[in-house]
Design a protein around this motif. Structure first.
Motif, short mmCIF file in Angstrom:
data_model
loop_
_atom_site.label_atom_id
_atom_site.label_comp_id
_atom_site.label_asym_id
_atom_site.label_seq_id
_atom_site.Cartn_x
_atom_site.Cartn_y
_atom_site.Cartn_z
N THR A 1 0.83 -1.21 0.00
CA THR A 1 0.00 0.00 0.00
C THR A 1 0.87 1.26 0.00
OG1 THR A 1 -0.09 0.24 2.41
CG2 THR A 1 -1.75 -1.17 1.39
N ASP A 2 0.25 2.37 -0.37
CA ASP A 2 0.83 3.67 -0.08
C ASP A 2 0.69 3.93 1.42
OD1 ASP A 2 1.43 4.26 -2.76
OD2 ASP A 2 -0.61 4.98 -3.13
N ILE A 3 1.18 5.07 1.88
CA ILE A 3 0.96 5.46 3.27
C ILE A 3 -0.53 5.73 3.45
CG2 ILE A 3 1.45 7.17 5.06
CD1 ILE A 3 4.15 7.64 3.67
N CYS A 4 -1.14 5.03 4.39
CA CYS A 4 -2.58 5.16 4.64
C CYS A 4 -2.80 5.66 6.07
CB CYS A 4 -3.28 3.81 4.46
SG CYS A 4 -3.11 3.11 2.79
N HIS A 5 -3.97 6.23 6.30
CA HIS A 5 -4.29 6.76 7.63
C HIS A 5 -5.30 5.90 8.36
CE1 HIS A 5 -2.50 10.23 5.56
NE2 HIS A 5 -2.07 10.56 6.76
N THR A 6 -6.08 5.13 7.61
CA THR A 6 -7.08 4.27 8.23
C THR A 6 -6.97 2.86 7.65
OG1 THR A 6 -8.81 4.69 6.58
CG2 THR A 6 -8.65 6.23 8.46
N VAL A 7 -7.53 1.91 8.39
CA VAL A 7 -7.54 0.53 7.90
C VAL A 7 -8.39 0.44 6.64
CG1 VAL A 7 -8.19 -1.84 8.45
CG2 VAL A 7 -7.12 -0.40 10.20
N GLY A 8 -9.51 1.14 6.62
CA GLY A 8 -10.35 1.12 5.43
C GLY A 8 -9.61 1.60 4.19
N GLU A 9 -8.82 2.63 4.35
CA GLU A 9 -8.03 3.15 3.23
C GLU A 9 -7.02 2.10 2.76
OE1 GLU A 9 -4.92 6.85 2.27
OE2 GLU A 9 -5.93 6.73 4.22
N ALA A 10 -6.37 1.42 3.71
CA ALA A 10 -5.39 0.39 3.36
C ALA A 10 -6.06 -0.76 2.61
CB ALA A 10 -4.69 -0.12 4.61
N LYS A 11 -7.25 -1.16 3.05
CA LYS A 11 -7.97 -2.25 2.37
C LYS A 11 -8.35 -1.85 0.95
CE LYS A 11 -11.22 -4.40 4.58
NZ LYS A 11 -12.46 -4.57 5.39
N ARG A 12 -8.80 -0.63 0.76
CA ARG A 12 -9.16 -0.17 -0.59
C ARG A 12 -7.93 -0.13 -1.49
NH1 ARG A 12 -12.46 3.14 2.61
NH2 ARG A 12 -10.95 4.86 2.56
N ASP A 13 -6.81 0.27 -0.93
CA ASP A 13 -5.56 0.32 -1.68
C ASP A 13 -5.18 -1.08 -2.16
OD1 ASP A 13 -2.73 0.40 -2.32
OD2 ASP A 13 -2.61 2.33 -1.30
N LEU A 14 -5.21 -2.04 -1.24
CA LEU A 14 -4.87 -3.42 -1.59
C LEU A 14 -5.85 -3.98 -2.63
CD1 LEU A 14 -4.05 -4.81 1.97
CD2 LEU A 14 -2.40 -4.44 0.13
N ALA A 15 -7.13 -3.71 -2.43
CA ALA A 15 -8.15 -4.24 -3.35
C ALA A 15 -7.94 -3.72 -4.77
CB ALA A 15 -9.54 -3.88 -2.85
N GLY A 16 -7.55 -2.45 -4.89
CA GLY A 16 -7.31 -1.89 -6.21
C GLY A 16 -6.15 -2.56 -6.92
N THR A 17 -5.10 -2.85 -6.19
CA THR A 17 -3.95 -3.53 -6.78
C THR A 17 -4.30 -4.97 -7.14
OG1 THR A 17 -2.44 -2.15 -5.50
CG2 THR A 17 -1.53 -4.16 -6.44
N VAL A 18 -5.02 -5.65 -6.25
CA VAL A 18 -5.42 -7.03 -6.52
C VAL A 18 -6.26 -7.12 -7.79
CG1 VAL A 18 -6.91 -8.91 -5.71
CG2 VAL A 18 -5.26 -7.89 -4.15
N ALA A 19 -7.15 -6.17 -8.00
CA ALA A 19 -8.01 -6.21 -9.19
C ALA A 19 -7.17 -6.18 -10.47
CB ALA A 19 -8.98 -5.03 -9.16
N GLN A 20 -6.15 -5.33 -10.50
CA GLN A 20 -5.30 -5.26 -11.69
C GLN A 20 -4.44 -6.51 -11.82
OE1 GLN A 20 -3.52 -1.27 -12.59
NE2 GLN A 20 -4.34 -0.73 -10.58
N LEU A 21 -3.91 -6.99 -10.70
CA LEU A 21 -3.08 -8.19 -10.71
C LEU A 21 -3.89 -9.40 -11.15
CD1 LEU A 21 -0.51 -9.78 -10.00
CD2 LEU A 21 -1.27 -9.79 -7.61
N ARG A 22 -5.11 -9.48 -10.66
CA ARG A 22 -5.95 -10.64 -10.97
C ARG A 22 -6.23 -10.75 -12.46
NH1 ARG A 22 -11.82 -12.01 -8.10
NH2 ARG A 22 -12.34 -13.80 -9.44
N SER A 23 -6.49 -9.64 -13.11
CA SER A 23 -6.80 -9.69 -14.54
C SER A 23 -5.61 -10.21 -15.34
CB SER A 23 -7.22 -8.30 -15.04
OG SER A 23 -6.14 -7.38 -14.94
N VAL A 24 -4.42 -9.80 -14.97
CA VAL A 24 -3.21 -10.27 -15.66
C VAL A 24 -2.96 -11.74 -15.36
CG1 VAL A 24 -0.70 -10.05 -15.72
CG2 VAL A 24 -2.13 -8.01 -15.84
N ALA A 25 -3.08 -12.13 -14.09
CA ALA A 25 -2.81 -13.51 -13.69
C ALA A 25 -3.78 -14.48 -14.35
CB ALA A 25 -2.87 -13.62 -12.17
N GLU A 26 -5.05 -14.14 -14.34
CA GLU A 26 -6.05 -15.07 -14.87
C GLU A 26 -5.88 -15.28 -16.37
OE1 GLU A 26 -9.81 -13.56 -13.59
OE2 GLU A 26 -9.63 -14.46 -11.59
N ALA A 27 -5.40 -14.26 -17.06
CA ALA A 27 -5.14 -14.41 -18.49
C ALA A 27 -4.03 -15.43 -18.75
CB ALA A 27 -4.77 -13.06 -19.11
#
Length: 388
Positions: free
Chosen positions: A65-91
């Motif tokens: 993650t980037d520097i985050c201030h809340t747990v919710g922000e950190a989760k959204r950060d991770l989820a955004g990266t996972v979404a991009q990673l998942r599309s590449v991996a599944e292909a």
């Protein structure tokens, strides 16, 4: 040796999540992190701290993650990266998951990442490094003043069994049940500079100790001190590294909430003039082993005279104690997930339940993939007996 600590403005967060690359057909690990990262140059090459990067083995990618201030922000950060990673991996016919070990893949089949410092590590550590086909989660929490760093590290060391037992997810190794809740804790912990943090008095003693290790040639950089909890001077954080690989984003949020709440609690106690607890080194080591072996069923030592309590009971008490702090930090809902883990089973328990229902280790891998993608606990019957 002076080590500058770039103090944070508050209890900021950073999370590192090590993910497995799994062949969707064989369920074994795929050693193709280089190709996956090459397909995501915007995430793997931009900035000083890329959002996705190599780990020791080519079977692993780490998202950050980037520097985050809340747990919710950190989760959204991770989820955004996972979404991009998942599309590449599944292909590529690759699935993603996260457990502390892969149940069926053999570490001897691993390919090392093409990173010079990893090659140097393997040359130095040999077999100890070559077998680290393990996966974990690291949580950074910002600390506002250098004088608080070491006292908070000492206090946090009492919670190594709590961190590990809630996330222990590596009972299987090379196709066998190890009898442990966390084989990863043993495998990674065997490195000479890994394990529980040394109990030190203050930052000056930390500087002196690091200087001694450098002079002795034990390390070439303080980054080679892989304690379960360590200060990170460059980031101005305390890094909690005790967590096994965590299967779901909900549980990653739980781990981050637990860390942020504890560090904030200790920070506030220091502001009020309290002296933080500093458990004896033998207690810290013994408790870590108990959680490594027994997970949530461990009985942990609570003081230097050898008093004990069931870890499950201690965790329920800890969650209640941290609720007001978590509420102020905005992570009360994430902290509550710890109660769900206690009620429904930690990852190692969920994995063993699949085997108890007659499922195979391939079914265990299927469940890990399903938990990761659907962000929920999977029941044994969903994957055992051909359920997936």
């Amino acid at each position: 040796m002076a080590i500058d600590f770039n103090a944070s403005r508050g209890a900021t967060l950073g999370v590192e999540w090590e993910l497995q690359l799994i062949d969707t057909e064989t369920k074994h690990l795929r050693q193709d992190a280089r190709e996956v990262l090459a397909a995501l140059p915007g995430l793997s090459e931009d900035g000083d701290i890329p959002k996705i990067r190599h780990e020791l083995m080519e079977s692993t990618v780490e998202i950050v993650t980037d520097i985050c201030h809340t747990v919710g922000e950190a989760k959204r950060d991770l989820a955004g990266t996972v979404a991009q990673l998942r599309s590449v991996a599944e292909a590529r016919g690759t699935a993603l998951a996260c457990t502390g070990s892969h149940p069926i893949s053999d570490w001897r089949d691993a390919v090392m990442a093409p990173v010079q410092r990893y090659a140097e590590l393997v040359e130095q550590m040999q077999w100890l490094a070559r077998r680290i086909q393990t996966f974990g989660v690291h949580v950074h929490v910002g600390v506002r003043h250098v004088d608080k760093a070491i006292p908070i590290v000492n206090a946090l060391s009492a919670y190594l069994p709590h961190f590990l037992a809630l996330t222990a997810s590596s009972p299987f190794w090379n196709g066998h049940d190890t009898g442990l809740a966390s084989s990863r804790a043993i495998i990674f912990g065997s490195l000479p500079t890994a394990g529980p943090p040394h109990s030190l008095a203050d930052w000056a003693e930390f500087e002196e100790y690091m200087d001694t290790l450098l002079r002795a040639g034990t390390i070439r950089s303080i980054k080679e001190v892989w304690w379960d909890i360590r200060p990170h001077p460059d980031f101005g954080t305390i890094e909690i590294r005790m967590f096994d690989g965590i299967p779901t984003l909900r549980e990653v949020g739980m781990a981050a909430a637990l860390c942020q709440s504890l560090v904030t609690l200790f920070d506030q106690q220091l502001d009020r003039g309290y002296t933080l607890p500093r458990p004896a080194a033998w207690v810290v080591r013994d408790n870590k082993w108990r959680a490594t072996r027994y997970g949530l069923d461990a009985t942990v030592i609570t003081d230097d005279t050898g008093s004990t309590t069931p870890l499950r009971d201690d965790l329920y008490e800890l969650i209640r104690e941290l609720e007001p702090v978590a509420d102020r930090l905005g992570c009360a809902e994430e902290l509550k997930v710890a109660g769900e883990v206690l009620d429904h089973g930690a990852p190692y328990e969920r994995q063993r339940a699949i085997r108890a229902e007659g499922g195979s280790l391939e079914n265990v891998v299927d469940a890990a993939i399903k938990e990761f993608y659907e962000d929920r606990f999977v029941s044994p019957r969903e994957v055992a007996h051909g359920g997936m």
